[in-house]
Scaffold this motif. Structure first.
Motif, PDB file in Angstrom:
ATOM      1  N   GLY A  44      44.383  29.751  49.338  1.00  0.00           N
ATOM      2  CA  GLY A  44      43.521  29.418  48.225  1.00  0.00           C
ATOM      3  C   GLY A  44      43.014  30.659  47.514  1.00  0.00           C
ATOM      4  N   GLY A  45      42.315  30.454  46.415  1.00  0.00           N
ATOM      5  CA  GLY A  45      41.790  31.562  45.634  1.00  0.00           C
ATOM      6  C   GLY A  45      42.772  32.025  44.562  1.00  0.00           C
ATOM      7  N   THR A  46      42.662  33.255  44.163  1.00  0.00           N
ATOM      8  CA  THR A  46      43.507  33.790  43.080  1.00  0.00           C
ATOM      9  C   THR A  46      43.918  35.214  43.428  1.00  0.00           C
ATOM     10  OG1 THR A  46      42.257  32.499  41.463  1.00  0.00           O
ATOM     11  CG2 THR A  46      43.628  34.290  40.608  1.00  0.00           C
ATOM     12  N   HIS A  47      45.153  35.541  43.078  1.00  0.00           N
ATOM     13  CA  HIS A  47      45.674  36.904  43.266  1.00  0.00           C
ATOM     14  C   HIS A  47      46.206  37.393  41.904  1.00  0.00           C
ATOM     15  CE1 HIS A  47      48.698  39.811  45.379  1.00  0.00           C
ATOM     16  NE2 HIS A  47      47.833  40.421  44.586  1.00  0.00           N
ATOM     17  N   ALA A  85      54.639  53.779  40.174  1.00  0.00           N
ATOM     18  CA  ALA A  85      53.792  52.905  39.366  1.00  0.00           C
ATOM     19  C   ALA A  85      52.374  52.908  39.916  1.00  0.00           C
ATOM     20  CB  ALA A  85      54.347  51.479  39.343  1.00  0.00           C
ATOM     21  N   VAL A  86      51.412  52.601  39.027  1.00  0.00           N
ATOM     22  CA  VAL A  86      50.042  52.370  39.434  1.00  0.00           C
ATOM     23  C   VAL A  86      49.850  50.863  39.489  1.00  0.00           C
ATOM     24  CG1 VAL A  86      49.195  52.496  37.048  1.00  0.00           C
ATOM     25  CG2 VAL A  86      47.602  52.796  38.941  1.00  0.00           C
ATOM     26  N   VAL A  87      49.225  50.372  40.567  1.00  0.00           N
ATOM     27  CA  VAL A  87      49.139  48.939  40.819  1.00  0.00           C
ATOM     28  C   VAL A  87      47.676  48.543  40.962  1.00  0.00           C
ATOM     29  CG1 VAL A  87      49.777  47.076  42.393  1.00  0.00           C
ATOM     30  CG2 VAL A  87      51.367  48.953  41.967  1.00  0.00           C
ATOM     31  N   VAL A  88      47.320  47.416  40.314  1.00  0.00           N
ATOM     32  CA  VAL A  88      45.981  46.841  40.422  1.00  0.00           C
ATOM     33  C   VAL A  88      46.135  45.428  40.971  1.00  0.00           C
ATOM     34  CG1 VAL A  88      43.868  46.184  39.215  1.00  0.00           C
ATOM     35  CG2 VAL A  88      45.165  48.190  38.459  1.00  0.00           C
ATOM     36  N   ASP A  89      45.484  45.166  42.119  1.00  0.00           N
ATOM     37  CA  ASP A  89      45.467  43.824  42.692  1.00  0.00           C
ATOM     38  C   ASP A  89      44.022  43.396  42.854  1.00  0.00           C
ATOM     39  OD1 ASP A  89      48.301  43.009  43.458  1.00  0.00           O
ATOM     40  OD2 ASP A  89      48.193  45.017  44.337  1.00  0.00           O
ATOM     41  N   VAL A  90      43.706  42.194  42.351  1.00  0.00           N
ATOM     42  CA  VAL A  90      42.378  41.614  42.512  1.00  0.00           C
ATOM     43  C   VAL A  90      42.550  40.270  43.193  1.00  0.00           C
ATOM     44  CG1 VAL A  90      40.284  40.817  41.358  1.00  0.00           C
ATOM     45  CG2 VAL A  90      41.509  42.814  40.468  1.00  0.00           C
ATOM     46  N   ILE A  91      41.964  40.144  44.393  1.00  0.00           N
ATOM     47  CA  ILE A  91      42.149  38.945  45.220  1.00  0.00           C
ATOM     48  C   ILE A  91      40.777  38.362  45.512  1.00  0.00           C
ATOM     49  CG2 ILE A  91      43.077  38.058  47.389  1.00  0.00           C
ATOM     50  CD1 ILE A  91      44.852  40.605  47.449  1.00  0.00           C
ATOM     51  N   ARG A  93      32.868  35.266  36.646  1.00  0.00           N
ATOM     52  CA  ARG A  93      32.503  34.126  35.794  1.00  0.00           C
ATOM     53  C   ARG A  93      33.074  32.803  36.305  1.00  0.00           C
ATOM     54  NH1 ARG A  93      33.634  36.668  29.756  1.00  0.00           N
ATOM     55  NH2 ARG A  93      31.813  38.084  29.697  1.00  0.00           N
ATOM     56  N   HIS A  94      34.304  32.844  36.858  1.00  0.00           N
ATOM     57  CA  HIS A  94      35.014  31.592  37.055  1.00  0.00           C
ATOM     58  C   HIS A  94      35.402  31.284  38.494  1.00  0.00           C
ATOM     59  CE1 HIS A  94      35.352  31.637  32.712  1.00  0.00           C
ATOM     60  NE2 HIS A  94      36.026  32.790  32.754  1.00  0.00           N
ATOM     61  N   SER A  95      35.454  32.277  39.389  1.00  0.00           N
ATOM     62  CA  SER A  95      36.078  32.021  40.694  1.00  0.00           C
ATOM     63  C   SER A  95      35.177  31.303  41.678  1.00  0.00           C
ATOM     64  CB  SER A  95      36.527  33.348  41.311  1.00  0.00           C
ATOM     65  OG  SER A  95      35.398  34.134  41.691  1.00  0.00           O
ATOM     66  N   GLN A  96      33.840  31.486  41.552  1.00  0.00           N
ATOM     67  CA  GLN A  96      32.905  30.954  42.557  1.00  0.00           C
ATOM     68  C   GLN A  96      33.284  31.446  43.946  1.00  0.00           C
ATOM     69  OE1 GLN A  96      32.440  26.668  42.185  1.00  0.00           O
ATOM     70  NE2 GLN A  96      32.752  26.760  39.957  1.00  0.00           N
ATOM     71  N   ALA A  97      33.730  32.672  44.020  1.00  0.00           N
ATOM     72  CA  ALA A  97      34.242  33.228  45.276  1.00  0.00           C
ATOM     73  C   ALA A  97      33.117  33.777  46.133  1.00  0.00           C
ATOM     74  CB  ALA A  97      35.256  34.324  44.977  1.00  0.00           C
ATOM     75  N   ARG A  98      33.385  33.846  47.468  1.00  0.00           N
ATOM     76  CA  ARG A  98      32.450  34.469  48.390  1.00  0.00           C
ATOM     77  C   ARG A  98      32.864  35.911  48.695  1.00  0.00           C
ATOM     78  NH1 ARG A  98      32.648  30.152  53.102  1.00  0.00           N
ATOM     79  NH2 ARG A  98      34.827  30.274  52.441  1.00  0.00           N
ATOM     80  N   GLY A 134      40.540  29.049  42.580  1.00  0.00           N
ATOM     81  CA  GLY A 134      41.914  29.103  42.091  1.00  0.00           C
ATOM     82  C   GLY A 134      41.973  29.425  40.609  1.00  0.00           C
ATOM     83  N   ILE A 135      43.184  29.235  40.066  1.00  0.00           N
ATOM     84  CA  ILE A 135      43.439  29.643  38.676  1.00  0.00           C
ATOM     85  C   ILE A 135      42.604  28.840  37.700  1.00  0.00           C
ATOM     86  CG2 ILE A 135      45.197  29.792  36.885  1.00  0.00           C
ATOM     87  CD1 ILE A 135      47.225  30.341  39.093  1.00  0.00           C
ATOM     88  N   GLY A 136      42.496  27.564  37.876  1.00  0.00           N
ATOM     89  CA  GLY A 136      41.637  26.774  37.009  1.00  0.00           C
ATOM     90  C   GLY A 136      42.307  26.390  35.708  1.00  0.00           C
ATOM     91  N   SER A 137      41.438  26.099  34.697  1.00  0.00           N
ATOM     92  CA  SER A 137      41.901  25.542  33.423  1.00  0.00           C
ATOM     93  C   SER A 137      42.479  26.618  32.531  1.00  0.00           C
ATOM     94  CB  SER A 137      40.735  24.841  32.716  1.00  0.00           C
ATOM     95  OG  SER A 137      39.757  25.826  32.380  1.00  0.00           O
ATOM     96  N   ALA A 138      42.991  26.126  31.386  1.00  0.00           N
ATOM     97  CA  ALA A 138      43.596  27.024  30.394  1.00  0.00           C
ATOM     98  C   ALA A 138      42.564  27.950  29.775  1.00  0.00           C
ATOM     99  CB  ALA A 138      44.291  26.212  29.308  1.00  0.00           C
TER     100      ALA A 138
END
Length: 585
Positions: A575-578, A532-538, A515-520, A543-547
């Motif tokens: 850049g981007g979001t992790h 532990a079980v780990v979930v990473d979404v990159i 919805r928000h990242s406009q990622a490629r 980027g993070i953007g607004s509130a």
């Protein structure tokens, strides 16, 4: 005294005078007394001859009636033929045959002679009270000159044609009273005679034999139907055809003449069984319903491992165990071993239909036993095939790990070594090949984990299946399919409760990225790291953007805190979001 010759002459003269014509010229005459005796004897002879002819005619009629009722082995047809033959033989205008139920009432009432309009006006058929109940309580022949004068008579309902004379005899089968034959209104207005009673008893005896033969024929047909149904469902279950349980309940619905059939099987919750298939009327929304074992017919049958029959299901069963109109109900345990009951079969007939009999219960119990054994054999067969597949997959996984990955790793090391001595442009290309090989090695390792877990039942592979489905769901919004990477024995160490949280986190993270990242490019990494079980979404988006975007992630943080884990949302250097989410195993 005269001489002998004179006496003879005198006697001859007397005889001649007795036989001589009368003075008026009339013919021979006999004494009046002798003539009367001769007339009486001739009359008696004629009457006896007429009686013999009448008796012979009735015997022929009895034989014809006996032949008529033996021409068809279908019980409903046979019962009507018995009544029609009795009316014809005894000259009765109306006849009926009442079949006695276990509760000493009439469960069937076959009648002939009445106008259909009269039958419609009368409405309900007799159930065995009044005069008709006399033979039920005391199975002996009854003859009445006027029914209305019988003290036990109830009277006729409105619209019933008038009836006076009555003859009733019991019909016995193997020493037990099957039902009663009722005849009324002998033609000519005469009363039924003792001879009529004897003929009715003789016909009833023939009818008893014919009914027994019809019953045996019906039972043989039913056994054949049940055996054919068992063989058919066995083939379907063992062939693992789609909807095998659905075919089982459909076939059972037909062979048992039932309006409701359901199969409920055990599940992980030991206090319930779940409806797996249903057929008949009133089936909408029933599949998946749970039936508790505590205080129910289902629980009782599974505990006792014995079939059960109830006459009125509304009084004894839950709505989940029957249809809305179910009256008579059979509950059958699926017993595959001494201590293994996999579920139950529920078979119901509507209240307007004939209740289940002991023979129905025995046949259905045999069918259920065959289904239970076949289901167990199918499960064992599937387990054996799964073990074979697992063995093959394990061998393939070992070969990939021990040979393919090692060789690829060696090739990558060799390329890195060669890159040191090449021109910068060639070295860059070689290093890119090394990176590609590294990615390929990770993909192969992922395939190895999938090979080792794909032989498990689908419900145990829920995590991989759900994550792949989420990735497919967000593909239209992203414009591409996100990359999914698995690491570690997820299906083995992640329980159902934690898996539900992981699936929810993955869905929320990928949906936000779409919805928000406009990622490629978007990559989801799911694995086991330590305990532990780990979930990473990159992603490489804006980027993070607004509130506004942050507010959608509050649920993810709450899930992590609830499980004693961690949650973070950062922007990488490029850049981007992790998004990082972790929870202890």
């Amino acid at each position: 005294m005269g001489t002998e010759a004179e006496l003879v002459a005198n006697g001859a003269g007397v005889e001649a005078n007795a036989l001589s014509p009368s003075p008026q010229g009339e013919g021979l005459t006999f004494p009046v007394v002798a003539r009367l005796e001769l007339d009486e004897l001739l009359t008696q002879l004629v009457e006896r001859a007429q009686d013999v002819l009448a008796t012979q005619g009735r015997l022929r009629g009895l034989l014809a009636a006996s032949r008529a009722i033996a021409t068809d082995l279908r019980l409903p047809v046979l019962l009507r033929q018995v009544v029609e033959a009795a009316c014809e033989l005894l000259g009765a205008r109306y006849g009926a045959l009442g079949v006695i139920a276990p509760d000493r009432t009439l469960e069937e009432f076959i009648h002939v002679g009445m106008d259909p309009k009269d039958v419609e006006r009368i409405g309900h058929l007799p159930t065995g009270h009044g005069v008709l109940g006399l033979l039920i309580d005391d199975p002996r022949p009854r003859r009445l000159d006027d029914i209305s004068r019988e003290p036990s008579a109830y009277g006729f309902p409105p619209g019933h044609p008038p009836m006076r004379t009555f003859l009733g005899v019991p019909i016995t089968v193997r020493g037990e009273v099957f039902g009663n034959l009722y005849l009324t209104e002998k033609r000519g207005g005469a009363a039924f005679t003792a001879e009529d009673e004897e003929l009715a008893l003789a016909l009833a005896a023939s009818a008893g034999v014919a009914i027994e033969n019809a019953r045996l024929f019906h039972e043989a047909q039913q056994r054949h139907r049940w055996m054919s149904a068992s063989a058919e469902v066995t083939r379907q279950i063992m062939a693992e055809a789609d909807g095998a349980l659905g075919s089982v309940v459909q076939r059972l619905c037909t062979v048992a003449d039932a309006q409701f059939v359901s199969v409920a099987l055990r599940e992980e919750d030991p206090g319930n069984v779940r409806v797996a298939a249903v057929a008949g009327v009133d089936t909408a929304g029933r599949i998946g319903q749970r039936i508790p074992l505590e205080g129910t017919l289902t629980g009782r049958v599974m505990a006792e491992q014995q079939p059960l029959r109830v006459q009125d299901a509304r009084l004894d069963s839950l709505p989940e165990e029957r249809g809305a109109e179910t009256g008579s109900l059979i509950v059958l345990p699926l017993v595959a071993g001494a201590d293994h009951v996999s579920g139950v079969l529920l078979v119901g007939r509507n209240r307007a239909e004939r209740p289940f009999s002991d023979a129905d219960l025995a046949s259905a119990a045999g069918f259920a036993g065959n289904v239970a054994i076949t289901l167990e054999l199918a499960r064992v067969k599937a387990d054996r095939e799964r073990l074979v597949v697992l063995a093959d997959r394990g061998r393939i996984a070992r070969d990939l790990h021990d040979h393919v990955i090692q060789r690829m790793f060696a090739v990558a090391l060799g390329l890195q070594d060669v890159a040191q001595y090449e021109r910068p442009a060639n070295a860059e290309r070689l290093n890119q090949y090394v990176d590609d090989l590294d990615v390929t090695i990770k993909d192969i390792r992922r395939s190895i984990f999938e090979l080792r877990s794909s032989g498990e039942p689908k419900e145990q592979r829920r995590l991989h299946t759900e994550i792949d489905r989420i990735a497919e769901d967000v593909r239209p919004a992203l414009g591409f399919t996100p990359t999914i990477r698995y690491s570690g024995p997820l299906e083995t160490v992640v329980g159902d409760e934690l898996a539900a949280h992981v699936i929810a986190v993955a869905r929320e993270a990928l949906t936000n990225a779409a919805r928000h990242s406009q990622a490629r490019s978007v990559e989801l990494r799911l694995g086991v790291a330590g305990d532990a079980v780990v979930v990473d979404v990159i992603d490489d988006g804006v980027g993070i953007g607004s509130a506004d975007r942050r507010s959608g992630l509050a649920n993810l943080r709450s899930r992590a805190e609830q499980l004693g884990g961690s949650f973070s949302l950062t922007t990488p250097a490029g850049g981007g979001t992790h998004l990082h989410w972790a929870a202890p195993l």
